[in-house]
Design an enzyme around this catalytic site. Structure first.
Site, short mmCIF file in Angstrom:
data_model
loop_
_atom_site.label_atom_id
_atom_site.label_comp_id
_atom_site.label_asym_id
_atom_site.label_seq_id
_atom_site.Cartn_x
_atom_site.Cartn_y
_atom_site.Cartn_z
N ASP A 95 48.03 -64.13 -2.60
CA ASP A 95 48.27 -64.91 -1.38
C ASP A 95 47.03 -65.62 -0.84
O ASP A 95 47.14 -66.50 0.00
CB ASP A 95 48.84 -64.01 -0.28
N HIS A 96 45.84 -65.24 -1.31
CA HIS A 96 44.60 -65.77 -0.73
C HIS A 96 44.07 -67.02 -1.44
O HIS A 96 43.30 -67.77 -0.84
CB HIS A 96 43.51 -64.70 -0.75
N ASP A 160 42.44 -54.94 2.46
CA ASP A 160 42.47 -56.04 3.43
C ASP A 160 42.55 -55.39 4.80
O ASP A 160 43.32 -54.44 5.00
CB ASP A 160 43.68 -56.95 3.19
N ARG A 448 42.41 -64.16 13.70
CA ARG A 448 40.97 -64.36 13.89
C ARG A 448 40.67 -65.82 14.16
O ARG A 448 41.35 -66.72 13.65
CB ARG A 448 40.20 -63.90 12.64
N SER A 643 36.85 -58.74 8.35
CA SER A 643 37.57 -58.43 7.11
C SER A 643 37.04 -57.17 6.45
O SER A 643 35.91 -56.73 6.67
CB SER A 643 37.44 -59.61 6.15
N ARG A 645 36.33 -57.06 3.38
CA ARG A 645 35.74 -57.49 2.11
C ARG A 645 34.47 -56.74 1.74
O ARG A 645 33.45 -56.79 2.42
CB ARG A 645 35.51 -59.00 2.12
#
Length: 755
Positions: A95-96, A160, A448, A643, A645
Site C-alpha cells: 500500500d505504500h 507500522d 499526520r 512512524s 520505521r
C-alpha cells in the site's frame, strides 16, 4: 471469510483460565487492556503482578502485519533467522509504494512497473515462508486488517505505527520495528514494558457535524504528541458504545499521534455488526461466548479513578467539529474558532486541496458521510472551490462504494479517485506545483501533518479533520468555513446551507468485491526461490552488524545536535525515499537530512570536523565511517516520534553512529535503536543539552559495567581544551544489554537458530 479461525478459537479457549489467574495475582478487578495483556503472556498463566511503566514483560502476539515499505527490511532480517516458515499468522500489504498523481488506474499501473522488483520480492518471500500477501491495489494495511484479521481480545504487532487501528475491533495492536516482527515470526517472545493505562470515558452521543475523528482530535489536544507515551488508552462509557466499529478504529488509529502504545475499546454490538458484515460470523459467535472477558470488569468502569493512571472525560454531545494543525497533529482548534486563529497566526485561509482517505478514515461509512456532503453541493448548485482527492481503504470498500454510487458523486465534483493505497498521507503524492514551495493550505482526513509530509512542500499548511469536514471545507475553499453556522453562495447567487452529514455505518446491500487482491502462500515453500540481484538499487541483502568491541567508546565526533521536533520523517524521510526501503545503503543517504542543525538553523548542513566544511549529514557521517571514527547524535524532546520505521535506527547504525543522546524518546524509536545494537541515552539533566558545542569530541564511559538502572558518563571535549562531564540515563534491561553487546538482536537470533 474468517482467516485463522482455529487460532482465534484457541486464544479464546484459554481466556477464562488466564483471566482467573491474572485476577488472583493482581488482586483486583481488571481493565480490558490488562485482560488482553495477561491473556497473552509468553509463559502462560500469570504468576506475578507486573508494575505498569516499569516491568519488562514477554508476550506472545497472535499475529504480525507488515506493509510493503517496512516489510522489505523486516523480511530481509527474517530471512537470516533460519526458519522454514513463520511461527504465527503473518501478512504483507502493498500500500505504500503507489504514488498518487493521475488516478487509480494509471497510478497503479505505473507503480507495478516501477516497483515490480520489490513487489515480486515480497510476493516470493511471502510465498516461501507462509505469509499471506495482499497485492498492490488491495488496500491500505490497517483497513484490510480490520476487515479480515482483527478480532476482539487479540494481540497483534505490525511494522507500522498505525497498527493500533485494530483497537477498533477490541484488539491490543501495537506498532513495532521490523526486528520485533522478526522475533515474533521466528517464534520468539516479544518484549514490552508493561504499559500504563489512560482511561477515556465517553458520555453523550455524537450528532450533527461531529464525527469520531473529533474525539481523537480533542484527545490529542489534551495529551499532546507525547502525552500517551508508554500507555494504552482505553475508551469506555455509553459514548463509546454509540460509536461504529470503523469510527472506533479511527480513534485508535490516531492514538499513534499522542505516542500511545495502543488504544482499544471493549467488545460491543457495533463490533459484532462489523464482524458479521465482513463475513466473520464465526468470529462474532466465538467472541459472544466469552464477551464478559472482552471488556473491563464492571467495577473498573463504575469507579475508573481507582483503575487508570490517568482519566479523561469527554461529553460527545458537547463536542464540536474541529481541525488540528498545521505542522503538528495535536494543535487543536474547534471549527468555530478557526477563522480567528488562522488570521491571528497567518495561516492561509484559501484551501487548495481536500483529501479523504488514509488508514485513518477510508471506511465505507467515512466515504458515505463525505459523499452526502458532496451530493448536497451538486443538488444545491454549489461550485467546489478546492480540488478533491479520494483514497478508498480497500478494494472491498472501493467496489462497494462504486456499486452504491458514492464514487460517482465525488467524480461529479471533479474529484480524483486515487488507488486503494496510502498515497498523499505518507508523502506518495506527485502534487502539481509543489516544487514551487508556495505557501498554501490543504485539509485532509489523515493522521499526520508534519511539514513536507504530504507533498514535500515545507510551506503547505495541512490541517487534520473528519472526512465530512474535509468535504465541506473543500467545497467552500475556505479554512474558516463553519458548516454548522455559515452559508455558501451557489451558482445562482443564492445563499445555501449544508445539512449535517448522513451515511450508512455499513452498506445496506452488504459488502461486495470481485477480487480482493489476496494471494495465499504455498503450503510448502521449500521450493520457492527468493532472488536478490547484487546490482539492485532497490534491494540489498543484509550483513550482520559488528558486535561491541568490549571497551568504552572514545573519540566520537558530534554529528548533529538536532534542534526542536525531530520525527522519524526528519531522520528517514518517506515520499520518494520509500523506493529504497529494501536497500539499507541507498536509503542511508537520507539519514537526518530533515533535522534542523542547532548551530546554523539549517537542514542537511553540518560541520565535518575532519575538514571544517559544512556539508550534508550523510556525507559527513560517511567521511567519519571511512576514517574509522564513530559519532553521536544529540536530540531534543520526544525524539523519533511518528512512524515505526526502523530505518531511522538502522541508517545511523549502518553509517557508524554509535549513540543517540536526547532529552526524551518516542517509544518505538527507542526500542528500534536497542534492537539494532545502538545506544539510546537520555540526559540525566536536560539542561546539559545546552553544554554541547559544535566541534565536540565525545567519550562514553562505563560501558564495561553497563547494567540496568546504572547511568553512563559522557565527556564532551571542547576545542578550547575545556570539557563537560555529564550523566546519561538509559532504560536497557539485561536482555537489551545483550543486544548491544552482540551488535543487535538479530545476531542473537541467528546464533541461536544455528545451534
Amino acid at each position: 471469510m474468517a482467516f485463522d479461525i482455529e487460532m482465534i478459537k484457541k486464544v479464546y479457549s484459554q481466556y477464562d483460565e488466564r483471566i482467573t489467574a491474572a485476577r488472583k495475582v493482581v488482586n483486583k478487578p481488571l481493565t480490558l487492556s490488562e485482560k488482553i495483556l495477561y491473556a497473552h503472556l509468553w509463559d502462560g498463566n500469570a504468576a506475578e503482578a507486573y508494575e505498569r511503566g516499569t516491568s519488562y514483560v514477554d508476550f506472545a502476539p497472535d499475529r504480525v502485519a507488515m506493509q510493503d515499505a517496512t516489510a522489505q527490511m523486516a523480511l530481509l532480517q527474517f530471512m537470516q533467522a533460519g526458519r522454514a516458515k513463520v511461527a504465527v499468522p503473518s501478512t504483507v500489504h502493498c500500500d505504500h509504494l503507489i504514488q498518487a498523481r493521475d488516478g487509480a488506474e494509471q497510478d497503479l499501473t505505473r507503480a507495478r512497473n516501477e516497483s515490480s522488483e520489490v513487489f515480486n520480492f515480497l510476493s516470493s518471500v511471502s510465498n516461501k515462508y507462509g505469509i499471506g500477501f495482499w497485492k498492490p491495489g488491495a488496500g491500505i494495511i490497517h483497513q484490510v486488517v480490520l476487515e479480515n484479521y482483527a478480532f476482539p481480545g487479540g494481540m497483534m504487532i505490525g511494522t507500522d505505527s498505525h497498527t493500533v487501528n485494530a483497537g477498533g475491533l477490541g484488539m491490543v495492536a501495537i506498532g513495532v520495528g521490523g526486528a520485533d516482527a522478526c522475533d515474533v515470526m521466528a517464534g520468539l517472545p516479544w518484549e514490552l514494558k508493561f504499559p500504563k493505562l489512560i482511561g477515556v470515558k465517553l458520555t453523550g452521543k455524537l450528532s450533527g457535524w461531529t464525527a469520531p475523528k473529533d474525539v481523537i482530535l480533542k484527545v490529542a489536544g489534551i495529551l499532546t504528541v507525547k502525552g500517551g507515551t508508554g500507555a494504552i488508552v482505553e475508551y469506555f462509557g455509553e459514548g463509546a458504545e454509540s460509536l461504529s466499529c470503523t469510527g472506533k478504529g479511527t480513534i485508535c488509529n490516531m492514538g499513534a499521534e499522542i505516542g500511545a502504545t495502543t488504544s482499544t475499546f471493549g467488545y460491543d454490538v457495533s463490533m459484532e455488526r462489523y464482524l458479521r458484515a465482513t463475513g466473520r460470523a464465526e468470529v462474532a459467535d466465538a467472541a459472544n461466548a466469552i464477551k464478559s472477558h472482552l471488556t473491563a470488569d464492571p467495577e473498573v468502569y463504575a469507579d475508573p479513578e481507582n483503575y487508570f493512571d490517568q482519566l479523561i472525560e469527554i461529553n460527545l454531545s458537547e463536542l464540536e467539529p474541529s481541525l488540528n494543525g498545521p505542522f503538528t497533529p495535536d494543535l487543536y482548534t474547534p471549527v468555530s474558532h478557526m477563522r480567528e486563529e488562522a488570521e491571528k497566526n497567518g495561516w492561509p485561509l484559501t484551501v487548495e486541496w481536500g483529501l479523504i482517505g488514509s488508514c485513518t478514515n477510508s471506511s465505507y461509512e467515512d466515504l458515505a458521510r463525505a459523499a452526502s456532503i458532496a451530493k448536497q453541493a451538486i443538488d444545491k448548485g454549489l461550485v467546489t472551490k478546492a480540488e478533491f482527492g479520494i483514497n478508498p481503504g480497500s478494494e472491498q470498500v472501493r467496489y462497494t462504494a462504486d456499486r452504491d454510487g458514492l464514487l460517482k458523486t465525488f467524480e461529479e465534483l471533479n474529484a480524483t479517485i486515487f488507488t486503494n493505497a496510502c498515497g498523499p498521507c505518507i508523502g506518495m503524492w506527485d502534487r502539481a506545483g509543489a516544487d514551487k514551495q508556495e505557501k498554501n493550505t490543504i485539509v485532509h482526513s489523515f493522521n499526520r501533518n508534519f511539514a513536507k509530509r504530504a507533498d514535500g512542500n515545507p510551506n503547505t499548511y495541512a490541517f487534520v479533520t473528519s472526512p465530512e469536514m474535509v468535504a465541506a471545507i473543500a467545497i467552500s475553499g475556505d479554512l474558516g468555513f463553519n458548516p454548522v453556522t455559515d452559508t455558501l453562495t451557489n451558482r445562482d447567487g443564492e445563499q445555501v446551507k449544508l445539512d449535517p452529514p448522513m451515511g450508512d455505518e455499513l452498506p445496506s446491500k452488504g459488502f461486495a468485491v470481485e477480487d480482493a487482491g489476496y494471494q495465499a502462500p504455498a503450503e510448502d515453500g521449500s521450493a520457492v526461490t527468493v532472488d536478490v540481484s547484487p546490482t539492485s538499487d532497490r534491494l540489498q541483502l543484509l550483513e550482520p552488524f559488528d558486535p561491541w568491541e568490549g571497551t568504552d567508546l572514545i573519540g566520537l565526533k558530534l554529528l548533529i545536535k538536532a534542534k526542536g521536533k525531530c520525527t522519524t520523517d526528519h531522520i528517514s524521510m518517506a515520499g520518494p525515499w520509500l523506493k529504497y526501503r529494501g536497500h539499507l545503503d541507498n536509503i542511508s543517504n537520507n539519514m537526518l537530512i530533515g533535522a534542523v542543525n542547532f548551530f546554523n538553523e539549517k537542514t542537511d548542513s553540518v560541520k565535518n570536523q575532519l575538514t571544517g566544511e559544512y556539508i550534508g549529514v550523510p556525507a559527513t557521517q560517511r567521511a567519519y565511517k571511512a576514517a574509522g571514527i564513530g559519532s553521536i547524535v544529540v536530540g531534543d524532546e520526544n525524539y523519533g516520534e511518528g512512524s515505526s520505521r526502523e530505518h531511522a535506527a538502522m541508517e545511523p547504525r549502518h553509517l557508524g553512529v554509535r549513540a543517540v543522546l536526547v532529552k526524551s524518546f518516542a517509544r518505538i524509536h527507542e526500542t528500534n535503536l536497542k534492537k539494532q545494537g545502538m545506544l539510546g541515552l537520555t540526559f540525566a539533566d536536560k539542561d546539559d543539552y545546552d553544554k554541547i558545542q559544535e566541534d565536540d569530541t565525545v567519550d562514553i564511559l562505563g560501558l564495561t559495567e553497563f547494567a540496568p538502572g546504572k547511568s553512563l558518563t559522557l565527556v564532551f571535549h571542547h576545542t578550547d581544551g575545556s570539557q563537560d562531564k555529564i550523566s546519561a540515563n538509559h532504560t536497557y534491561n539485561a536482555q537489551q544489554i545483550e543486544w548491544f553487546k552482540a551488535g543487535g538482536a538479530l545476531n542473537i537470533i541467528r546464533k541461536n537458530q544455528a545451534k
